[in-house]
Structure formats: structure tokens, C-alpha cells
Design a protein around this motif. Structure first.
Motif, PDB file in Angstrom:
ATOM      1  N   LEU A  40       0.833  -1.205   0.000  1.00  0.00           N
ATOM      2  CA  LEU A  40       0.000   0.000   0.000  1.00  0.00           C
ATOM      3  C   LEU A  40       0.872   1.261   0.000  1.00  0.00           C
ATOM      4  O   LEU A  40       0.623   2.205  -0.753  1.00  0.00           O
ATOM      5  N   ALA A  41       1.873   1.275   0.862  1.00  0.00           N
ATOM      6  CA  ALA A  41       2.733   2.461   0.951  1.00  0.00           C
ATOM      7  C   ALA A  41       3.461   2.707  -0.362  1.00  0.00           C
ATOM      8  O   ALA A  41       3.606   3.855  -0.808  1.00  0.00           O
ATOM      9  N   ALA A  42       3.903   1.622  -1.021  1.00  0.00           N
ATOM     10  CA  ALA A  42       4.646   1.768  -2.268  1.00  0.00           C
ATOM     11  C   ALA A  42       3.785   2.343  -3.384  1.00  0.00           C
ATOM     12  O   ALA A  42       4.307   2.923  -4.343  1.00  0.00           O
ATOM     13  N   ALA A  43       2.456   2.202  -3.260  1.00  0.00           N
ATOM     14  CA  ALA A  43       1.549   2.727  -4.288  1.00  0.00           C
ATOM     15  C   ALA A  43       1.358   4.237  -4.183  1.00  0.00           C
ATOM     16  O   ALA A  43       0.734   4.837  -5.059  1.00  0.00           O
ATOM     17  N   ARG A  44       1.832   4.842  -3.111  1.00  0.00           N
ATOM     18  CA  ARG A  44       1.761   6.290  -2.902  1.00  0.00           C
ATOM     19  C   ARG A  44       0.334   6.818  -3.059  1.00  0.00           C
ATOM     20  O   ARG A  44       0.054   7.693  -3.881  1.00  0.00           O
ATOM     21  N   PRO A  45      -0.586   6.299  -2.241  1.00  0.00           N
ATOM     22  CA  PRO A  45      -1.983   6.735  -2.361  1.00  0.00           C
ATOM     23  C   PRO A  45      -2.193   8.135  -1.795  1.00  0.00           C
ATOM     24  O   PRO A  45      -1.419   8.620  -0.960  1.00  0.00           O
ATOM     25  N   ASP A  46      -3.279   8.746  -2.235  1.00  0.00           N
ATOM     26  CA  ASP A  46      -3.697  10.023  -1.657  1.00  0.00           C
ATOM     27  C   ASP A  46      -4.570   9.813  -0.424  1.00  0.00           C
ATOM     28  O   ASP A  46      -4.624  10.678   0.450  1.00  0.00           O
ATOM     29  N   THR A  47      -5.255   8.675  -0.377  1.00  0.00           N
ATOM     30  CA  THR A  47      -6.146   8.349   0.729  1.00  0.00           C
ATOM     31  C   THR A  47      -6.104   6.845   0.974  1.00  0.00           C
ATOM     32  O   THR A  47      -6.032   6.062   0.025  1.00  0.00           O
ATOM     33  N   LEU A  48      -6.159   6.461   2.247  1.00  0.00           N
ATOM     34  CA  LEU A  48      -6.286   5.060   2.620  1.00  0.00           C
ATOM     35  C   LEU A  48      -7.656   4.869   3.268  1.00  0.00           C
ATOM     36  O   LEU A  48      -7.981   5.540   4.251  1.00  0.00           O
ATOM     37  N   VAL A  49      -8.449   3.961   2.717  1.00  0.00           N
ATOM     38  CA  VAL A  49      -9.749   3.628   3.280  1.00  0.00           C
ATOM     39  C   VAL A  49      -9.649   2.241   3.912  1.00  0.00           C
ATOM     40  O   VAL A  49      -9.292   1.274   3.235  1.00  0.00           O
ATOM     41  N   VAL A  50      -9.938   2.172   5.196  1.00  0.00           N
ATOM     42  CA  VAL A  50      -9.898   0.907   5.932  1.00  0.00           C
ATOM     43  C   VAL A  50     -11.327   0.398   6.067  1.00  0.00           C
ATOM     44  O   VAL A  50     -12.193   1.105   6.588  1.00  0.00           O
ATOM     45  N   VAL A  51     -11.568  -0.809   5.598  1.00  0.00           N
ATOM     46  CA  VAL A  51     -12.915  -1.395   5.609  1.00  0.00           C
ATOM     47  C   VAL A  51     -12.890  -2.669   6.437  1.00  0.00           C
ATOM     48  O   VAL A  51     -11.990  -3.501   6.280  1.00  0.00           O
ATOM     49  N   GLY A  52     -13.867  -2.826   7.330  1.00  0.00           N
ATOM     50  CA  GLY A  52     -13.920  -4.027   8.134  1.00  0.00           C
ATOM     51  C   GLY A  52     -15.323  -4.327   8.607  1.00  0.00           C
ATOM     52  O   GLY A  52     -16.200  -3.448   8.596  1.00  0.00           O
ATOM     53  N   ALA A 110       2.400   6.501   7.649  1.00  0.00           N
ATOM     54  CA  ALA A 110       2.335   7.959   7.585  1.00  0.00           C
ATOM     55  C   ALA A 110       2.282   8.398   6.133  1.00  0.00           C
ATOM     56  O   ALA A 110       2.743   9.474   5.774  1.00  0.00           O
ATOM     57  N   ASP A 111       1.709   7.529   5.289  1.00  0.00           N
ATOM     58  CA  ASP A 111       1.801   7.737   3.851  1.00  0.00           C
ATOM     59  C   ASP A 111       0.608   8.450   3.234  1.00  0.00           C
ATOM     60  O   ASP A 111       0.696   8.943   2.116  1.00  0.00           O
ATOM     61  N   ALA A 112      -0.519   8.485   3.942  1.00  0.00           N
ATOM     62  CA  ALA A 112      -1.722   9.135   3.396  1.00  0.00           C
ATOM     63  C   ALA A 112      -2.742   9.271   4.508  1.00  0.00           C
ATOM     64  O   ALA A 112      -2.718   8.512   5.485  1.00  0.00           O
ATOM     65  N   PRO A 113      -3.654  10.229   4.391  1.00  0.00           N
ATOM     66  CA  PRO A 113      -4.767  10.321   5.347  1.00  0.00           C
ATOM     67  C   PRO A 113      -5.586   9.032   5.332  1.00  0.00           C
ATOM     68  O   PRO A 113      -5.640   8.325   4.328  1.00  0.00           O
ATOM     69  N   ILE A 114      -6.238   8.762   6.462  1.00  0.00           N
ATOM     70  CA  ILE A 114      -6.976   7.514   6.642  1.00  0.00           C
ATOM     71  C   ILE A 114      -8.430   7.821   6.983  1.00  0.00           C
ATOM     72  O   ILE A 114      -8.721   8.769   7.708  1.00  0.00           O
ATOM     73  N   GLU A 115      -9.323   6.992   6.487  1.00  0.00           N
ATOM     74  CA  GLU A 115     -10.700   6.981   6.980  1.00  0.00           C
ATOM     75  C   GLU A 115     -11.154   5.533   7.063  1.00  0.00           C
ATOM     76  O   GLU A 115     -10.667   4.668   6.334  1.00  0.00           O
TER      77      GLU A 115
END
Length: 237
Positions: A40-52, A110-115
């Protein structure tokens, strides 16, 4: 658009303080989760969405900075979904997102904002897929961390006792996650998943919706059933 995804199991036992003496037994799955988060970090995302998966009180969106804990499991461990945000949620994170928050803290995300998004186990496949499509249609580069366990019926001592359908179900999910087979994930039977106590069905189908047309490749990093519960780790990029 979706640029990467990591799929991890969500047992609170991943947290060593919860697992106590059994903690070393899950070191391989913890290592696999860390590798998936590295993708995930290597993909350099603008946003990380955590789904569970989540119960009634934990469903819906959780902002960055939302807090959770493992106090209910008898340990004094608290977590936060990324750094403190401007709108810290009043609701506690559901256990699956708390485990995700612990994994992210452990790897120093610390690679992108998270929601976060808690998904109800009974959510129909069509709604799961549509939710995913909305995520995949977002502007910018989106990554997903998708939490959920496979069946809990792989052995006589499993939480759901032994069910002969569990191993084939888990094997089919493992193939789909390992090859980024969106159609196979969308076709998972919610009734069978419920009977086998597979908490990951709805989150996996949200991922399947988000990944439509993204052209991602999959890699299966872990596939085992300690304690009779199927734990799968995969990375899509």
C-alpha cells in the motif's frame, strides 16, 4: 481510482497483549500483514480507506483520529486510526478497525490520510459492490486496507465447530484474493458465508466493487487456519 489494496484478517489475537502466551504463534500472519501494508505504501496513495466488519454500533464512517481499544479483551491497549484529525469521532472503532489501526501503528503508517468504514455482516452483495464502486470512482489515488476473517469452522475446536464446507469455501476465497478475481469475490454466497462465520465476506465484496476496471494484480501472502479460523493475507497492486 483504486491503486492498491491489502487484505488482512482481523482477530484481536493479532495484538500480542491480547494473545498473551500464544502471541508467537501468529508472528507469521503479522509479518504477512506488514508486507501487505508495504505494498500500500509503495503505491503512494492520496487516501487510505480501511474497511472491516462491524456490529450495529460500529457501522458507517469513522474519521481519521477515531479511537478504539482492546479493553474488552482484558488488556490496557488503546489505538487511534491515524493521527488525530479535526473531527475525531465520538464512536469507538469496531474491533476489526481497531486491529487495523494497531497494524498501521505497528508499521508506522504515515503515507496518506486515513478513513474507516464499518460494514454490517448482513449487507447484501449488491450494496457491498455498489459501496465499493463509489470508493473506486473517487478522484485521486485510493488504497484500501480490507479486514476480515474467512470461515471459523475449520476444526473441531474452531468457534463454529467443524464444517466440511469450510475448507472449500476458504480455498475459493484464497484463489480469488490471490488472483484479484473481482467476479469470484462478487459471487460469494452471503448465506454460506454467514453459516461458516466468515466475517470478511462483505468487506471483500466492497473491495471487489472498488477494483472493477482497476487492472490490479493479486498476490496471496498467507493462508492458514490457526485455531480453526481461516486467516488470509493478500496484496493487490
Amino acid at each position: 481510482m483504486l491503486v492498491a489494496a491489502a487484505v488482512c484478517p482481523c482477530p484481536p489475537l493479532l495484538v500480542p497483549e491480547v494473545a498473551a502466551g500464544a502471541a508467537p504463534e501468529l508472528d507469521p500472519v503479522r509479518a504477512a500483514c506488514a508486507d501487505a501494508l508495504g505494498v500500500l505504501a509503495a503505491a503512494r496513495p492520496d487516501t487510505l480507506v480501511v474497511v472491516g466488519p462491524a456490529g450495529l454500533g460500529g457501522r458507517g464512517w469513522h474519521p481519521q483520529g477515531a479511537q478504539g481499544s482492546f479493553h474488552g479483551f482484558g488488556v490496557d491497549v488503546s489505538v487511534r486510526l491515524g493521527p488525530a484529525g479535526d473531527a475525531v469521532g465520538e464512536r469507538a472503532l469496531p474491533p476489526s478497525l481497531a486491529v487495523a489501526a494497531w497494524l498501521l501503528e505497528r508499521t508506522g503508517w504515515a503515507d496518506a490520510p486515513i478513513e474507516g468504514l464499518g460494514v454490517g455482516e448482513p449487507l447484501e452483495p449488491e450494496r457491498c459492490v455498489e459501496t465499493g464502486r463509489e470508493l473506486g470512482a473517487r478522484a485521486g489515488r485510493t488504497a484500501m486496507l480490507v479486514m476480515g476473517d474467512a470461515s471459523a469452522c475449520r476444526s473441531l475446536k474452531a468457534p463454529g465447530y467443524l464444517d466440511e464446507r469450510a475448507a472449500p469455501f476458504d480455498a475459493a476465497v484464497a484463489r480469488a484474493l490471490g488472483t484479484a478475481d473481482v467476479a469470484a469475490l462478487q459471487a460469494l454466497d452471503p448465506g454460506l458465508a454467514h453459516e461458516l462465520k466468515a466475517s470478511g465476506r462483505a468487506p471483500w465484496q466492497v473491495l471487489a466493487g472498488a477494483a472493477e476496471g482497476a487492472g490490479l494484480d493479486g498476490a496471496l501472502l498467507y493462508d492458514d487456519a490457526p485455531y480453526g479460523v481461516g486467516y488470509l493475507v493478500a496484496a493487490w497492486s
